[in-house]
Write a protein that holds these residues in place. Structure first.
Motif, short mmCIF file in Angstrom:
data_model
loop_
_atom_site.label_atom_id
_atom_site.label_comp_id
_atom_site.label_asym_id
_atom_site.label_seq_id
_atom_site.Cartn_x
_atom_site.Cartn_y
_atom_site.Cartn_z
N GLU A 12 6.48 39.74 -33.66
CA GLU A 12 6.23 41.13 -34.05
C GLU A 12 5.97 41.25 -35.55
O GLU A 12 5.36 42.22 -36.00
N SER A 13 6.41 40.25 -36.32
CA SER A 13 6.25 40.30 -37.77
C SER A 13 4.96 39.64 -38.26
O SER A 13 4.62 39.75 -39.44
N ARG A 14 4.24 38.98 -37.35
CA ARG A 14 3.04 38.23 -37.74
C ARG A 14 1.79 38.82 -37.10
O ARG A 14 1.85 39.79 -36.34
N LEU A 43 0.36 45.19 -28.89
CA LEU A 43 1.14 45.46 -30.10
C LEU A 43 0.22 45.64 -31.31
O LEU A 43 0.68 45.64 -32.45
N ASN A 44 -1.09 45.77 -31.02
CA ASN A 44 -2.11 45.96 -32.07
C ASN A 44 -2.25 44.73 -32.98
O ASN A 44 -2.60 44.85 -34.16
N LYS A 45 -1.97 43.55 -32.39
CA LYS A 45 -2.21 42.30 -33.10
C LYS A 45 -3.58 41.76 -32.70
O LYS A 45 -4.09 42.05 -31.62
N GLN A 46 -4.15 40.93 -33.56
CA GLN A 46 -5.33 40.17 -33.19
C GLN A 46 -4.88 38.87 -32.56
O GLN A 46 -4.02 38.17 -33.10
N ALA A 47 -5.46 38.54 -31.41
CA ALA A 47 -5.03 37.33 -30.69
C ALA A 47 -6.15 36.84 -29.80
O ALA A 47 -6.92 37.64 -29.24
N ARG A 48 -6.25 35.53 -29.68
CA ARG A 48 -7.23 34.94 -28.76
C ARG A 48 -6.66 33.66 -28.17
O ARG A 48 -5.81 32.99 -28.78
N VAL A 49 -7.14 33.32 -26.99
CA VAL A 49 -6.72 32.12 -26.28
C VAL A 49 -7.73 31.02 -26.55
O VAL A 49 -8.95 31.24 -26.46
N LEU A 50 -7.24 29.82 -26.91
CA LEU A 50 -8.11 28.66 -27.04
C LEU A 50 -7.93 27.79 -25.81
O LEU A 50 -6.88 27.19 -25.60
N THR A 75 -1.37 32.47 -37.27
CA THR A 75 -0.20 32.08 -36.49
C THR A 75 -0.65 31.31 -35.26
O THR A 75 -1.57 31.75 -34.54
N VAL A 76 -0.02 30.18 -35.00
CA VAL A 76 -0.41 29.31 -33.88
C VAL A 76 0.76 29.21 -32.88
O VAL A 76 1.89 28.91 -33.27
N VAL A 77 0.45 29.47 -31.62
CA VAL A 77 1.44 29.40 -30.55
C VAL A 77 0.95 28.42 -29.49
O VAL A 77 -0.21 28.48 -29.08
N SER A 78 1.81 27.52 -29.05
CA SER A 78 1.47 26.63 -27.93
C SER A 78 2.28 27.04 -26.71
O SER A 78 3.46 27.39 -26.82
N VAL A 79 1.65 27.02 -25.54
CA VAL A 79 2.33 27.42 -24.31
C VAL A 79 2.14 26.35 -23.23
O VAL A 79 1.03 25.88 -22.99
#
Length: 315
Positions: A12-14, A43-50, A75-79
């Motif tokens: 939520e902070s990024r 949450l009005n964030k910019q995000a995309r799936v690679l 910000t990088v997230v791995s799932v």
């Protein structure tokens, strides 16, 4: 390890997220990624799936109404990624830049600023479901479709031993939230392309048994794939074939992925440890389902994986 509430506060902070999926993307990594991406956008964030490869046609609904967003990621997230090797083509760029790792493999060896691994979850989408519950947003029907996809595919439509009461409760809530469970089940488990039927027929012709039929092995080659017209998406689920045979304790599927390079899938019954077998070749996964890669000639690769499987039978 971090808690989901800590990760929720961090997210939520990024802003400006890229969400990484693993090589040979399946329903769990894709469902996790698209569900989280949708939640962050709400949450009005910019995000995309690679996507680590191509999005198979049967998974195309996961990207419904997901307009393209172009931005410099922060910000990088791995799932659902258990090891750096599963980053594939993303490894060089992202291995040292992962901010958040969310996974359900006990063998997880990823490095990240924040890590959440819950190996009791039948699918990583269960973790994503719980994470989104911690965020200041609601799960809508499209998000529910994504989460349900990971839950149903990683449990074999709720028939694997990894299913827990929580798995069923989450699935029930996703249905109440509007996921199209019947349509997803049909697409994932009851629909096969002509290419899939062709490759399945060829695979069954390669079937061999060891140790009084307790170990069953099948393989695919690049030539077989070409002959059948099979794409990666047509190969999904082939690993389950040898384990389905009566009396088989360890089912092994060997897939040629390049010259002298093979991807191994191990599926087990009767309390045998697939992850232990694959760990001997630098791989890992779950107790009853794991994978690894081996270099060499086909016959030698089969011999190696069978010999270790015999060790597991006798442990």
């Amino acid at each position: 390890m971090n808690s989901l509430s800590e990760i929720a506060c961090f997210l939520e902070s990024r802003d400006k997220y890229v969400i990484l999926t693993h090589i040979y993307p399946d329903g769990d990594t894709l469902g996790s990624a698209f569900a989280l991406c949708r939640a962050l956008r709400k949450l009005n964030k910019q995000a995309r799936v690679l996507i680590n490869g191509t999005l198979a046609e049967k998974f195309s609904y996961l990207a419904t109404n997901m307009e393209e967003q172009n931005f410099e990621y922060e910000t990088v997230v791995s799932v659902d990624i258990a090891s750096p090797e599963l980053l594939g083509a993303f490894k060089d760029e992202f291995e040292s830049k992962i901010d958040v790792c969310i996974d359900h493999h006990a063998s997880n060896s990823m490095s990240a600023k924040m890590i959440y691994v819950n190996s009791e979850a039948a699918s990583n989408c269960e973790n994503i479901y719980r994470l989104i519950k911690q965020l200041e947003t609601q799960i809508d029907p499209l998000m529910a479709n994504c989460i349900y996809t990971g839950v149903c595919t990683d449990t074999g439509c709720f028939k694997f031993t990894n299913v827990t009461p929580d798995t069923m409760r989450i699935a029930a809530e996703l249905m109440e939230l509007g996921c199209k469970s019947a349509e997803i089940n049909k697409a994932m488990f009851d629909t096969k392309s002509f290419a899939r039927i062709n490759i399945e027929r060829e695979v069954l012709n390669t079937l061999s048994f060891y140790e009084e039929n307790k170990i069953a092995v099948v393989y695919t080659t690049l030539e077989m794939e070409k002959r059948s017209g099979a794409k990666d998406s047509d190969m999904d689920g082939l690993a389950a074939l040898p384990r389905q045979i009566e009396g088989v304790c360890i089912g092994i599927t060997v897939k040629e992925k390049g010259e002298n390079y093979f991807r191994i899938s191990v599926r087990t019954n009767d309390g045998h440890d697939a992850a232990w077998i694959c760990s001997k070749f630098g791989g890992g996964g779950h107790f009853a389902a794991a994978g690894c890669s081996i270099n060499g000639q086909l016959d030698e690769v089969i011999k190696q994986i069978v010999n270790v499987s015999i060790e597991e039978l006798n442990r």
